[in-house]
Design a protein around this motif. Structure first.
Motif, PDB file in Angstrom:
ATOM      1  N   LEU A   1       0.828  -1.201   0.000  1.00 24.61           N
ATOM      2  CA  LEU A   1       0.000   0.000   0.000  1.00 24.61           C
ATOM      3  C   LEU A   1       0.865   1.253   0.000  1.00 24.61           C
ATOM      4  CD1 LEU A   1      -3.062  -0.360   2.390  1.00 24.61           C
ATOM      5  CD2 LEU A   1      -3.042  -0.018  -0.076  1.00 24.61           C
ATOM      6  N   GLY A   2       1.933   1.196   0.822  1.00 24.65           N
ATOM      7  CA  GLY A   2       2.847   2.335   0.867  1.00 24.65           C
ATOM      8  C   GLY A   2       3.413   2.645  -0.498  1.00 24.65           C
ATOM      9  N   SER A   3       3.705   1.575  -1.267  1.00 23.05           N
ATOM     10  CA  SER A   3       4.290   1.791  -2.589  1.00 23.05           C
ATOM     11  C   SER A   3       3.289   2.393  -3.567  1.00 23.05           C
ATOM     12  CB  SER A   3       4.814   0.458  -3.150  1.00 23.05           C
ATOM     13  OG  SER A   3       3.727  -0.354  -3.541  1.00 23.05           O
ATOM     14  N   LEU A   4       2.009   2.289  -3.243  1.00 22.49           N
ATOM     15  CA  LEU A   4       0.992   2.847  -4.141  1.00 22.49           C
ATOM     16  C   LEU A   4       0.845   4.354  -3.959  1.00 22.49           C
ATOM     17  CD1 LEU A   4      -2.013   0.354  -4.153  1.00 22.49           C
ATOM     18  CD2 LEU A   4      -0.277   0.702  -5.896  1.00 22.49           C
ATOM     19  N   THR A   5       1.247   4.838  -2.785  1.00 26.59           N
ATOM     20  CA  THR A   5       1.071   6.269  -2.555  1.00 26.59           C
ATOM     21  C   THR A   5       1.928   7.053  -3.535  1.00 26.59           C
ATOM     22  OG1 THR A   5       2.529   5.817  -0.715  1.00 26.59           O
ATOM     23  CG2 THR A   5       0.310   6.563  -0.180  1.00 26.59           C
ATOM     24  N   GLY A   6       1.397   8.179  -3.933  1.00 26.03           N
ATOM     25  CA  GLY A   6       2.095   8.978  -4.924  1.00 26.03           C
ATOM     26  C   GLY A   6       1.643   8.654  -6.325  1.00 26.03           C
ATOM     27  N   GLY A   7       1.041   7.481  -6.503  1.00 24.15           N
ATOM     28  CA  GLY A   7       0.485   7.147  -7.807  1.00 24.15           C
ATOM     29  C   GLY A   7      -0.915   7.727  -7.935  1.00 24.15           C
ATOM     30  N   SER A   8      -1.741   7.020  -8.649  1.00 25.94           N
ATOM     31  CA  SER A   8      -3.102   7.505  -8.856  1.00 25.94           C
ATOM     32  C   SER A   8      -3.898   7.415  -7.561  1.00 25.94           C
ATOM     33  CB  SER A   8      -3.794   6.673  -9.942  1.00 25.94           C
ATOM     34  OG  SER A   8      -5.187   6.796  -9.811  1.00 25.94           O
ATOM     35  N   LEU A   9      -4.449   8.535  -7.154  1.00 22.13           N
ATOM     36  CA  LEU A   9      -5.232   8.550  -5.925  1.00 22.13           C
ATOM     37  C   LEU A   9      -6.518   7.738  -6.086  1.00 22.13           C
ATOM     38  CD1 LEU A   9      -5.477   9.660  -3.072  1.00 22.13           C
ATOM     39  CD2 LEU A   9      -6.627  11.674  -4.010  1.00 22.13           C
ATOM     40  N   ILE A  10      -7.082   7.791  -7.290  1.00 29.42           N
ATOM     41  CA  ILE A  10      -8.325   7.047  -7.518  1.00 29.42           C
ATOM     42  C   ILE A  10      -8.076   5.553  -7.405  1.00 29.42           C
ATOM     43  CG2 ILE A  10     -10.117   6.522  -9.226  1.00 29.42           C
ATOM     44  CD1 ILE A  10      -9.750   9.384 -10.267  1.00 29.42           C
ATOM     45  N   LEU A  11      -6.957   5.109  -7.978  1.00 28.72           N
ATOM     46  CA  LEU A  11      -6.604   3.699  -7.886  1.00 28.72           C
ATOM     47  C   LEU A  11      -6.416   3.307  -6.420  1.00 28.72           C
ATOM     48  CD1 LEU A  11      -5.751   1.011  -9.240  1.00 28.72           C
ATOM     49  CD2 LEU A  11      -3.389   1.850  -9.108  1.00 28.72           C
ATOM     50  N   LEU A  12      -5.712   4.158  -5.683  1.00 27.88           N
ATOM     51  CA  LEU A  12      -5.470   3.871  -4.270  1.00 27.88           C
ATOM     52  C   LEU A  12      -6.797   3.770  -3.513  1.00 27.88           C
ATOM     53  CD1 LEU A  12      -3.449   3.465  -1.985  1.00 27.88           C
ATOM     54  CD2 LEU A  12      -3.377   5.953  -1.694  1.00 27.88           C
ATOM     55  N   GLY A  13      -7.712   4.702  -3.786  1.00 23.85           N
ATOM     56  CA  GLY A  13      -9.016   4.663  -3.127  1.00 23.85           C
ATOM     57  C   GLY A  13      -9.757   3.374  -3.440  1.00 23.85           C
ATOM     58  N   ALA A  14      -9.694   2.966  -4.699  1.00 21.92           N
ATOM     59  CA  ALA A  14     -10.402   1.746  -5.093  1.00 21.92           C
ATOM     60  C   ALA A  14      -9.783   0.522  -4.429  1.00 21.92           C
ATOM     61  CB  ALA A  14     -10.389   1.606  -6.611  1.00 21.92           C
ATOM     62  N   VAL A  15      -8.450   0.481  -4.400  1.00 28.71           N
ATOM     63  CA  VAL A  15      -7.777  -0.661  -3.775  1.00 28.71           C
ATOM     64  C   VAL A  15      -8.116  -0.733  -2.287  1.00 28.71           C
ATOM     65  CG1 VAL A  15      -5.522  -1.534  -3.071  1.00 28.71           C
ATOM     66  CG2 VAL A  15      -5.902  -0.839  -5.437  1.00 28.71           C
ATOM     67  N   LEU A  16      -8.065   0.432  -1.633  1.00 30.36           N
ATOM     68  CA  LEU A  16      -8.423   0.447  -0.215  1.00 30.36           C
ATOM     69  C   LEU A  16      -9.865  -0.031  -0.019  1.00 30.36           C
ATOM     70  CD1 LEU A  16      -6.737   3.802   0.850  1.00 30.36           C
ATOM     71  CD2 LEU A  16      -6.170   1.528   1.725  1.00 30.36           C
ATOM     72  N   GLY A  17     -10.719   0.371  -0.951  1.00 32.72           N
ATOM     73  CA  GLY A  17     -12.112  -0.061  -0.861  1.00 32.72           C
ATOM     74  C   GLY A  17     -12.239  -1.573  -0.962  1.00 32.72           C
ATOM     75  N   LEU A  18     -11.547  -2.145  -1.925  1.00 35.02           N
ATOM     76  CA  LEU A  18     -11.574  -3.597  -2.074  1.00 35.02           C
ATOM     77  C   LEU A  18     -11.098  -4.276  -0.799  1.00 35.02           C
ATOM     78  CD1 LEU A  18     -10.002  -3.975  -5.661  1.00 35.02           C
ATOM     79  CD2 LEU A  18     -12.410  -4.248  -5.054  1.00 35.02           C
ATOM     80  N   MET A  19     -10.063  -3.719  -0.224  1.00 33.51           N
ATOM     81  CA  MET A  19      -9.488  -4.336   0.977  1.00 33.51           C
ATOM     82  C   MET A  19     -10.434  -4.212   2.168  1.00 33.51           C
ATOM     83  SD  MET A  19      -5.524  -3.127   0.558  1.00 33.51           S
ATOM     84  CE  MET A  19      -4.987  -3.822   2.126  1.00 33.51           C
ATOM     85  N   MET A  20     -11.074  -3.063   2.299  1.00 33.39           N
ATOM     86  CA  MET A  20     -11.981  -2.868   3.426  1.00 33.39           C
ATOM     87  C   MET A  20     -13.087  -3.918   3.446  1.00 33.39           C
ATOM     88  SD  MET A  20     -11.149  -0.443   5.453  1.00 33.39           S
ATOM     89  CE  MET A  20     -12.650  -0.015   6.336  1.00 33.39           C
ATOM     90  N   ALA A  21     -13.559  -4.258   2.252  1.00 30.40           N
ATOM     91  CA  ALA A  21     -14.713  -5.147   2.186  1.00 30.40           C
ATOM     92  C   ALA A  21     -14.320  -6.616   2.143  1.00 30.40           C
ATOM     93  CB  ALA A  21     -15.560  -4.812   0.957  1.00 30.40           C
ATOM     94  N   PHE A  22     -13.044  -6.898   1.997  1.00 25.68           N
ATOM     95  CA  PHE A  22     -12.664  -8.294   1.800  1.00 25.68           C
ATOM     96  C   PHE A  22     -12.956  -9.148   3.023  1.00 25.68           C
ATOM     97  CE2 PHE A  22      -9.385 -11.635   2.302  1.00 25.68           C
ATOM     98  CZ  PHE A  22      -9.828 -12.455   1.295  1.00 25.68           C
ATOM     99  N   ASP A  23     -12.506  -8.697   4.182  1.00 26.35           N
ATOM    100  CA  ASP A  23     -12.713  -9.545   5.358  1.00 26.35           C
ATOM    101  C   ASP A  23     -13.320  -8.817   6.553  1.00 26.35           C
ATOM    102  OD1 ASP A  23     -10.512  -8.047   5.761  1.00 26.35           O
ATOM    103  OD2 ASP A  23      -9.141  -9.694   6.171  1.00 26.35           O
ATOM    104  N   MET A  24     -13.728  -7.586   6.369  1.00 26.03           N
ATOM    105  CA  MET A  24     -14.497  -6.866   7.375  1.00 26.03           C
ATOM    106  C   MET A  24     -14.018  -7.079   8.809  1.00 26.03           C
ATOM    107  SD  MET A  24     -18.155  -7.397   5.621  1.00 26.03           S
ATOM    108  CE  MET A  24     -17.680  -8.977   4.978  1.00 26.03           C
ATOM    109  N   GLY A  25     -12.835  -6.683   9.059  1.00 29.19           N
ATOM    110  CA  GLY A  25     -12.295  -6.854  10.401  1.00 29.19           C
ATOM    111  C   GLY A  25     -11.124  -7.816  10.435  1.00 29.19           C
TER     112      GLY A  25
END
Lengths: 154, 569
Positions: free
Chosen positions: B306-330
């Protein structure tokens, strides 16, 4: 509890010509037989228990059977009073007023053996042949004998 | 077909036995096999486990609570009251047969694809004796989920109410706020009380899930190892997916032990002592040793990625974080995403202006809100795709989602992970990406709609959540409709619909049995937060304090496994 081995039902506990205005009346008449035979100590107390049970859920059964019953502290020995009621008395059964009324009296703290007899009786009531046999019995004695014979827990 | 039946009535001398006899006679006439356990005054010969497991369906003709109902967990059943078989035993048998068929039919699932939504009656399918693996797995899952739902709903609503009354900082409240400094007129005190109570309930989510999955598999001997497995899943931060694994592991170990031939001297203590003990040991060992370390590695790997994604596309980062949030919910993946956002929040501190970290936080919260919201939406629109219990849970999920309590989605995900989790991820990915694109910001680590005042461009933020929720609902609809009949499989504790009607018509209200007190499966007696702040091998392996999205990280924390902030209280 004085005579735990008395039979469930005897001829004096059978009324082959029961005529009652309603289920309460039918229960009262049959309970009076039990009271007279010394099986129920407090007639009104026992009837209160029967009414309480009846109020929970009507005991009218398919096959035009009324089955008022109670476990009561006022019962000395497990007993059955049978009323054959040609005119019918309404017990809230699904197919019309009851022609056969069984009043089951169980002591409040009776053991499982006694309960097994009552359980066997309840099972018998499902069978149409059993009901027919009782309705066709010529007299009180043969009604009592039929019940005893059929309910005998082998 | 083979049935088992329980009959009971208030007095226990008449209806109980008439119903039993009626069922036996009707079964004989119809060519079915039935074993009845009359729970009356004459004592009951309990149905054996082998008889129960061979039965296709269970008939409850009981006006009292069924003794030892756990024996029948997961079996199809009808619940008709004691009078129904006396009046018409044949109809009762027919509805039981239908319940058995509905279960088997739902499992075979191959036919009638794509009929979702249409009002198609359950097709008659051939009844296989002994349910297939898929059916049984679902029964086990549903048992665990059904016991978990009250914890999710009650705990989630308490937490949401806590936020409402006490503000989002209530999540940092100490128990002492309530114990020592409680003030009847203080909103903070009440908020803290509600939050801490909900938090305590949430501590049970994964253990209850795992415990009752194991219970469904192995009956009572599975309960202890199952709860243990769930608790360890919490400790090693394996989330509810870890809990699912733990439940199956514990259940099968207990089941295997229970089937081992043992000397008769030992047999009587097997279910109470030996099986729970050995199965618990094995479960604990596997969970700690085999799951712990890889999970840790996974989390640190994800963090640096995730750290390596920073500085790249913010939209991509938001989407990836979104996918991760919903994957295992806790679970671990969710935790990495949430921590990434809160850590960013901490680094920018109280900076005014619109740091990118604020947008990342907003994306993460939006992504954590869409799973319950999307599912709640789906239960309203496509009710028939869900079990009645899920539909009920869907009502609570609105509030939970709005409050950023992602756990509201867990019952759905645990019951049907392969269809639900991808749907949630898609919706959350969309929400996260949209928030990132819109540039909305958030200056609080949690709180849901209760922190709207701290959100920059709140309308954009809410629009992203709405879009994500709709996407989630559509995805759930699409996946649940594929390869599945229009009628949902009925969960273990809910009655098949067809017989519901019969039930409501025939049965009087159930009464308490005056003759006994029924032990019920009770929650463990230990404190609600069993492992809180006990010394543990990992720096932060005490059960973390609940945070929205389930994560324990505080904003000031940058590396959760290394910083025992949550333990220090």
């Amino acid at each position: 509890m004085s005579e735990p081995n008395r039979p469930l039902v005897t001829a004096e506990l059978v009324d082959t010509g029961l005529s009652a205005s309603d289920r309460d009346d039918a229960a009262r008449q049959l309970a009076a037989l039990l009271h007279k035979a010394g099986r129920v100590s407090d007639l009104d107390g026992f009837l209160d228990d029967v009414r309480a049970r009846e109020a929970q859920m009507a005991t009218g059964m398919p096959g035009r059977v009324g089955l008022p019953h109670a476990r009561s502290a006022h019962v000395a020995v497990p007993s059955l009073a049978v009323g054959i009621c040609p005119g019918g008395v309404d017990f809230g059964g699904p197919d019309g007023p009851a022609r056969l009324v069984f009043l089951i009296a169980a002591p409040a703290g009776s053991d499982e053996d006694h309960m097994r007899i009552l359980a066997a009786l309840a099972r018998k009531l499902i069978h149409a042949e059993f009901r027919e046999a009782l309705l066709e019995s010529p007299d009180a004695r043969s009604v009592a004998d039929t019940v005893i014979r059929e309910v005998d827990v082998a | 077909m083979k049935f088992v039946a329980i009959t009971s009535c208030p007095t226990g001398i008449a209806h109980t036995y008439m119903a039993a006899e009626a069922l036996e006679q009707a079964a004989k006439a119809e060519g079915h096999e039935i074993r009845v356990e009359p729970q009356g005054a004459a004592g009951a010969q309990a149905l054996g486990a082998d008889v129960i497991s061979a039965a296709d369906a269970v008939i409850y003709a009981a006006d009292l609570e069924v003794r030892d109902k756990g024996r029948f967990a997961g079996k199809p059943y009808v619940d008709v009251g004691v009078k129904a078989p006396i009046n018409d035993a044949k109809a009762v048998l027919a509805s039981a047969a239908e319940a058995a068929r509905a279960r088997t039919g739902a499992a075979s699932g191959a036919a009638a694809a794509g009929t979702g939504g249409a009002d198609v009656p359950t097709p008659e399918t051939k009844v296989a004796s002994g349910a297939g693996v898929g059916t049984r797995v679902r029964q086990w899952l549903m048992t665990g989920v059904s016991y978990m739902i009250p914890f999710v709903a009650a705990g989630g609503i308490l937490i949401a109410l806590g936020f409402m009354i006490g503000g989002y900082e209530i999540a940092d409240a100490e128990p002492s706020t309530v114990i020592d400094d409680f003030s009847v007129v203080s909103a903070h005190s009440w908020g803290a009380l509600l939050f801490l109570s909900g938090d305590a309930l949430f501590a049970f989510l994964v253990p209850v899930l795992a415990g009752f999955i194991a219970f469904a598999i192995a009956d009572r001997p599975g309960l202890a190892p199952g709860f243990l497995g769930g608790a360890v899943a919490v400790t090693v931060e394996a989330g509810f997916l870890g809990g699912l694994a733990a439940g199956f592991l514990a259940g099968f170990v207990a089941l295997g032990l229970g089937r081992m031939p043992v000397p008769s001297a030992v047999r009587s203590i097997m279910p109470v002592v030996v099986t729970p003990l050995v199965a618990s040991f094995v479960t604990g060992l596997v969970m700690f040793l085999i799951l712990g370390r890889p999970l840790e590695a996974l989390m640190s790997g994800l963090s640096s990625w995730l750290g390596s994604l920073t500085g790249g596309s913010l939209i991509l980062l938001g989407a990836v974080l979104g996918l991760m949030m919903a994957f295992d919910m806790g679970g671990p993946v969710n935790k990495v995403a949430y921590t990434f956002a809160t850590a960013g929040l901490a680094t920018v501190g109280t900076t005014s202006g619109d740091a990118v970290e604020f947008t990342i936080m907003a994306a993460v919260m939006a992504a954590g809100m869409t799973p319950p919201l999307g599912l709640a939406l789906a239960t309203v629109v496509w009710r028939r795709l869900f079990t009645p219990a899920e539909v009920q849970n869907g009502k609570a999920a609105w509030l939970l989602g709005a409050s950023f309590i992602t756990e509201g989605a867990i019952p759905f995900a645990a019951a049907d992970p392969l269809r639900v989790i991808p749907s949630l991820m898609v919706g959350s990915g969309v929400a996260g990406g949209l928030v990132a694109a819109s540039g909305a910001t958030l200056r609080a680590p949690h709180g849901g709609v209760w922190v709207i005042p701290l959100i920059g461009s709140p309308l954009m933020f809410l629009a992203a959540i709405a879009a994500g929720s709709v996407v989630t609902a559509l995805a759930v609809w699409a996946l649940k409709s594929v390869g599945r009949r229009s009628r949902p499989p009925e969960s273990a504790p809910t009655a098949p619909r067809g017989h519901r009607r019969l039930t409501s018509r025939l049965r009087p209200p159930r009464r308490e049995d005056p003759r006994r007190t029924e032990p019920c499966p009770s929650a463990p007696r230990r404190s609600a937060r069993p492992s809180a702040c006990t010394p543990a091998p990992r720096a932060c392996s005490c059960r973390p304090r609940w945070r929205p999205g389930s994560r324990s990280a505080s904003p000031e924390k940058t590396d959760p496994p290394a910083t025992p902030a949550a333990c220090s209280r």
